[in-house]
Every structure is written in structure tokens, then in C-alpha cells.
Design a protein around this motif. Structure first.
Motif, PDB file in Angstrom:
ATOM      1  N   PHE A  13       0.605  -1.045  -0.087  1.00 20.66           N
ATOM      2  CA  PHE A  13       0.141   0.092   0.547  1.00 20.66           C
ATOM      3  C   PHE A  13       0.723   1.566   0.167  1.00 20.66           C
ATOM      4  O   PHE A  13       0.566   1.975  -0.054  1.00 20.66           O
ATOM      5  CB  PHE A  13      -1.039  -0.015   1.241  1.00 20.66           C
ATOM      6  CG  PHE A  13      -1.930  -0.766   0.701  1.00 20.66           C
ATOM      7  CD1 PHE A  13      -3.168  -1.065   0.167  1.00 20.66           C
ATOM      8  CD2 PHE A  13      -1.685  -2.677   1.971  1.00 20.66           C
ATOM      9  CE1 PHE A  13      -4.001  -2.241   0.451  1.00 20.66           C
ATOM     10  CE2 PHE A  13      -2.583  -3.118   1.653  1.00 20.66           C
ATOM     11  CZ  PHE A  13      -3.944  -2.849   0.669  1.00 20.66           C
ATOM     12  N   ASN A  14       2.722   0.715  -0.034  1.00 22.20           N
ATOM     13  CA  ASN A  14       2.968   2.223   0.166  1.00 22.20           C
ATOM     14  C   ASN A  14       3.207   3.147   1.158  1.00 22.20           C
ATOM     15  O   ASN A  14       2.794   4.766   0.319  1.00 22.20           O
ATOM     16  CB  ASN A  14       2.977   3.015  -1.738  1.00 22.20           C
ATOM     17  CG  ASN A  14       3.016   1.466  -3.116  1.00 22.20           C
ATOM     18  OD1 ASN A  14       4.249   1.065  -1.975  1.00 22.20           O
ATOM     19  ND2 ASN A  14       2.805   1.202  -3.480  1.00 22.20           N
ATOM     20  N   ALA A  35      -3.733   6.428   6.558  1.00 19.57           N
ATOM     21  CA  ALA A  35      -4.029   7.321   7.850  1.00 19.57           C
ATOM     22  C   ALA A  35      -4.825   9.229   7.478  1.00 19.57           C
ATOM     23  O   ALA A  35      -5.695   9.568   7.865  1.00 19.57           O
ATOM     24  CB  ALA A  35      -2.542   7.784   8.811  1.00 19.57           C
ATOM     25  N   THR A  36      -4.426   9.242   6.169  1.00 20.67           N
ATOM     26  CA  THR A  36      -4.755  10.268   5.276  1.00 20.67           C
ATOM     27  C   THR A  36      -5.403  10.007   4.250  1.00 20.67           C
ATOM     28  O   THR A  36      -4.720   8.545   3.577  1.00 20.67           O
ATOM     29  CB  THR A  36      -3.193  11.359   5.272  1.00 20.67           C
ATOM     30  OG1 THR A  36      -2.650  10.433   4.321  1.00 20.67           O
ATOM     31  CG2 THR A  36      -2.357  11.583   6.195  1.00 20.67           C
ATOM     32  N   THR A  63      -7.025   7.481  -5.053  1.00 24.27           N
ATOM     33  CA  THR A  63      -7.251   8.984  -4.184  1.00 24.27           C
ATOM     34  C   THR A  63      -7.913   8.358  -3.334  1.00 24.27           C
ATOM     35  O   THR A  63      -9.163   7.120  -2.998  1.00 24.27           O
ATOM     36  CB  THR A  63      -8.422  10.204  -4.903  1.00 24.27           C
ATOM     37  OG1 THR A  63      -7.501  10.580  -5.896  1.00 24.27           O
ATOM     38  CG2 THR A  63      -8.238  10.462  -3.996  1.00 24.27           C
ATOM     39  N   ALA A  64      -7.480   8.204  -2.104  1.00 33.06           N
ATOM     40  CA  ALA A  64      -7.728   7.727  -0.723  1.00 33.06           C
ATOM     41  C   ALA A  64      -8.907   8.495  -0.338  1.00 33.06           C
ATOM     42  O   ALA A  64      -8.775  10.170   0.013  1.00 33.06           O
ATOM     43  CB  ALA A  64      -7.147   7.402   0.504  1.00 33.06           C
ATOM     44  N   LEU A  65      -9.907   8.589   0.056  1.00 40.00           N
ATOM     45  CA  LEU A  65     -10.914   9.425   0.106  1.00 40.00           C
ATOM     46  C   LEU A  65     -11.754   9.136   1.553  1.00 40.00           C
ATOM     47  O   LEU A  65     -11.830   8.109   2.543  1.00 40.00           O
ATOM     48  CB  LEU A  65     -12.056   9.009  -0.167  1.00 40.00           C
ATOM     49  CG  LEU A  65     -12.634   9.831  -1.223  1.00 40.00           C
ATOM     50  CD1 LEU A  65     -13.126   8.999  -2.796  1.00 40.00           C
ATOM     51  CD2 LEU A  65     -11.421  11.500  -2.170  1.00 40.00           C
ATOM     52  N   ASN A  93     -13.539   4.669  -9.389  1.00 35.42           N
ATOM     53  CA  ASN A  93     -12.837   3.468  -7.960  1.00 35.42           C
ATOM     54  C   ASN A  93     -14.346   3.562  -6.997  1.00 35.42           C
ATOM     55  O   ASN A  93     -13.595   3.040  -5.819  1.00 35.42           O
ATOM     56  CB  ASN A  93     -11.481   3.157  -7.755  1.00 35.42           C
ATOM     57  CG  ASN A  93     -10.406   3.680  -8.456  1.00 35.42           C
ATOM     58  OD1 ASN A  93     -10.747   2.697  -9.920  1.00 35.42           O
ATOM     59  ND2 ASN A  93      -9.858   4.746  -8.479  1.00 35.42           N
ATOM     60  N   ILE A  94     -15.774   3.572  -7.385  1.00 31.58           N
ATOM     61  CA  ILE A  94     -15.913   3.839  -6.512  1.00 31.58           C
ATOM     62  C   ILE A  94     -17.362   2.794  -6.786  1.00 31.58           C
ATOM     63  O   ILE A  94     -17.441   3.412  -7.914  1.00 31.58           O
ATOM     64  CB  ILE A  94     -17.130   5.374  -6.248  1.00 31.58           C
ATOM     65  CG1 ILE A  94     -15.714   6.003  -4.727  1.00 31.58           C
ATOM     66  CG2 ILE A  94     -17.626   5.175  -5.115  1.00 31.58           C
ATOM     67  CD1 ILE A  94     -16.087   7.053  -4.704  1.00 31.58           C
TER      68      ILE A  94
END
Length: 363
Positions: A13-14, A35-36, A63-65, A93-94
Motif C-alpha cells: 500500500f506504499n 492515515a490520511t 485517491t483515498a477519501l 473506483n467507487i
């Protein structure tokens, strides 16, 4: 991971967390919480059992939301008698859940799941008989919550031809709708806040096609299926009740007046000898007809009828009977004149005027 060429897959997950090893097949799934929020990259590489971990990685940016944003349905369009298309603003991706309610904006049921697209078609519907409301939910499988879009509804739209007008009616859920736009043959006809409109600016035997657009306060639009009708008029045209007949050596010249509220492509001239029935003797496109066969002795009377451009026929017109003048000299050398009453004017004759000419024709 859908690839099955390796025995297992290593997911990175880098973000400094430990890598995750999953087997191939239905269990090749991993979950991770960042975490963010923000732009991230996931790397996946394959590894066989008892083999070196030296394969290259495939990467996927995303993009992490912090929370899944609600989608927005921009347009609903009824395509045909069983299909409705939806265009919407969404994010990649949703997983979205498209829900539908029939003749309601509350009793929703799952129609289909949607991912990585901006439009969808829903078939096996009956938009001519029902209206359908839709909403699109962004489904979060991590916490089993759904963030819903706006609700948009189709309209059960009907156009019916009536005498001298086309009647438009529609049924839909009005929540959120500011007004309705009605188009006729692709041009604006009216904007209204009601759920019906009467178009009385129509011409009989003319085809008109209508489309309804429901305008929502949030800017979305619902566009109905186009409905086409043929206008008609059943108004009975006014009969010919005022005609003038002038007898000359060559026959009789008949002219008449017609109600300007009706249009005709021509007139039918009927004639009857004294004591018999009317029969057709000619047709004309103008308001004049000359019968060269007329003589005073024949005793002919006439009738003018027509069919208007809407295919409606007049009642029988007024009977037109020219004046038949006769005269003789009395024993006292007086002129004795008699004539038939004139028939052809709706208001009748006010008076008769007798004119006398000398042997040279001077009045």
C-alpha cells in the motif's frame, strides 16, 4: 486481485505499512486504512510457492477519501417505450448502487450496481404507463453506509388530439421541480408550473411532436419520450346563405359569400329543375359560377356546398332561385309584369326595383 497466473500476490500500500500476501482466487482480497486522504499508489506483484520474490510490480494510482462523496444525477432521458438512460457525475473506483421507485420517490429498490462509468441504461420499464424515480448511492463496504445522490423522476407524458387543440398531460413526483418546459417540434412552446398544457395554436391534419422537460432547482433535468399527434377539427363549416344570381342572355352568373372562419379547396354547384331534386353540375375554386344552360323557362334553382380543409362538410346551403320575369300587353296597351320571388339571401329581399329601357337600351 483477479490475476491467477501466480500462487499468491504481494500487495504493497506504499505508506510504510507491512506488505500483505494473499492467495490467488476468491481470497485474493485485502483491505487497508490510510492515515490520511489524498493521492496514493498500490503495488501488486506475483509470487509462486518456493520461488524467489523477484517479479516486477503492477501499480494502480487512486485517491483515498475520508468519506465517499455523493454522486449527482445530471440528466434522465426516456429513450423509448421501455428504456430510461441516466447521466451522472461520479468518481472512479467507487461502487454505486442505482435504486428505482415506481410511481413514488420513497419506495426504492436496488436496480443495479455501477462502477467506473458516467451513464447507465435501465430497461424493461413502462414509462408510458408509470413514472420512475431514481437515486444513486455511493456504497462504502468498509462501514456498510451509502451516501445518496439527488432524486430525479421521469414523467408519464401523454399528448391527445382534441377538437381544434392538442391536450398535454403528465404525471410525476413534483418534489424539487421548479417548472416544466414543453417543446413542440424541437422549439419552445411554453414554460409552466402546472402538470398540463393545452395547445390551441394548431392546424387540422398537421402532425405535431411534443417533449416535456422537468427542470429541477439543482440544475438537473428529466426529459420525456417525444409524443406525436395529428391535429383535427370537427367544427361544421357555415353553409352558403348569401348568393346573388344575375340572369343574362348567356345564362345565369352566381356569386356568393363564404364564412372566412373556414377554408375550402373548392365548391360544389348543385342544380334542380322546378319540382325535382338537386344534382351536381360542376365544381369551382372561386366564389363564382356561370351556368350557360339556364333559361327563364327552365325554372332552375341552385345550391352551393363545400367541404373545408379539415374534411368537414357544410349543411345544405340556401336555395338560390333567380328572378324569372315575364310580361304582356293588356287590352288597354299597358305593360303587365310579373316575377318570381328571389331566393338566395339570408335576410331576404327588402324591395324590388323595376328599370325601363327604351328601344336603344338607354335606361
Amino acid at each position: 486481485v483477479t490475476d491467477t497466473n501466480y500462487d499468491g500476490y504481494i500487495i504493497n500500500f506504499n505508506d510504510g505499512s507491512l506488505e500483505t500476501l494473499v492467495p490467488k482466487g476468491v481470497s485474493a482480497i485485502a483491505n487497508h486504512t490510510y492515515a490520511t486522504s489524498g493521492n496514493k499508489t498500490i503495488s501488486v506483484r506475483g509470487k509462486d510457492v518456493n520461488a524467489d520474490d523477484n517479479c516486477g510490480s503492477n501499480t494502480l494510482p487512486f485517491t483515498a477519501l475520508a468519506a465517499l462523496p455523493a454522486p449527482f444525477i445530471d440528466e434522465l432521458r426516456v429513450i423509448n417505450a421501455d428504456q430510461i438512460d441516466l447521466n451522472f457525475t461520479s468518481a472512479p473506483n467507487i461502487q454505486y448502487r442505482l435504486e428505482i421507485a415506481t410511481n413514488s420517490n420513497a419506495a426504492f429498490q436496488l436496480a443495479q450496481t455501477v462502477v467506473n462509468t458516467y451513464s447507465v441504461s435501465v430497461t424493461n420499464l413502462r414509462p408510458d404507463d408509470n413514472y420512475y424515480c431514481f437515486r444513486l448511492g455511493a456504497f462504502d463496504p468498509c462501514n456498510n453506509t451509502t451516501n445518496y445522490s439527488n432524486i430525479i423522476c421521469s414523467a408519464n407524458f401523454d399528448a391527445t388530439a382534441q377538437n381544434n387543440q392538442n391536450q398535454l398531460n403528465w404525471i410525476t413526483n413534483t418534489t424539487g421541480i421548479t417548472n416544466y418546459t414543453v417543446e413542440r417540434d424541437g422549439s419552445l412552446l411554453t414554460t409552466t408550473g402546472s402538470t398540463s398544457h393545452t395547445d390551441n395554436l394548431v392546424v387540422c391534419k398537421t402532425d405535431y411532436c411534443y417533449q416535456l422537460i422537468s427542470n429541477y432547482a439543482n440544475g438537473s433535468q428529466s426529459i420525456s419520450l417525444e409524443k406525436c399527434v395529428t391535429a383535427f377539427s370537427s367544427d361544421i363549416p357555415s353553409p352558403i346563405t348569401n348568393a346573388t344570381a344575375i340572369v343574362a342572355q348567356s345564362g345565369v352568373d352566381i356569386t356568393w359569400q363564404q364564412d372566412p372562419a373556414f377554408q375550402t379547396n373548392g365548391y360544389r354547384i348543385l342544380r334542380k329543375p322546378d319540382g325535382e331534386n338537386f344534382g351536381l353540375i360542376g365544381q369551382t375554386a372561386t366564389t363564382q359560377f356561370i351556368d350557360n344552360e339556364y333559361t327563364t323557362e327552365s325554372g332552375f334553382c341552385y345550391q352551393i356546398n363545400y367541404t373545408d380543409v379539415c374534411d368537414n362538410t357544410t349543411p345544405p346551403g340556401t336555395e338560390i332561385c333567380p328572378i324569372r320575369l315575364s310580361g304582356n300587353l293588356t287590352a288597354e296597351n299597358f305593360s303587365s309584369l310579373t316575377w318570381s320571388a328571389y331566393s338566395g339571401w339570408a335576410a331576404g329581399v327588402d324591395e324590388y326595383r323595376i328599370e325601363k329601357c327604351d328601344g336603344q337600351g338607354a335606361l
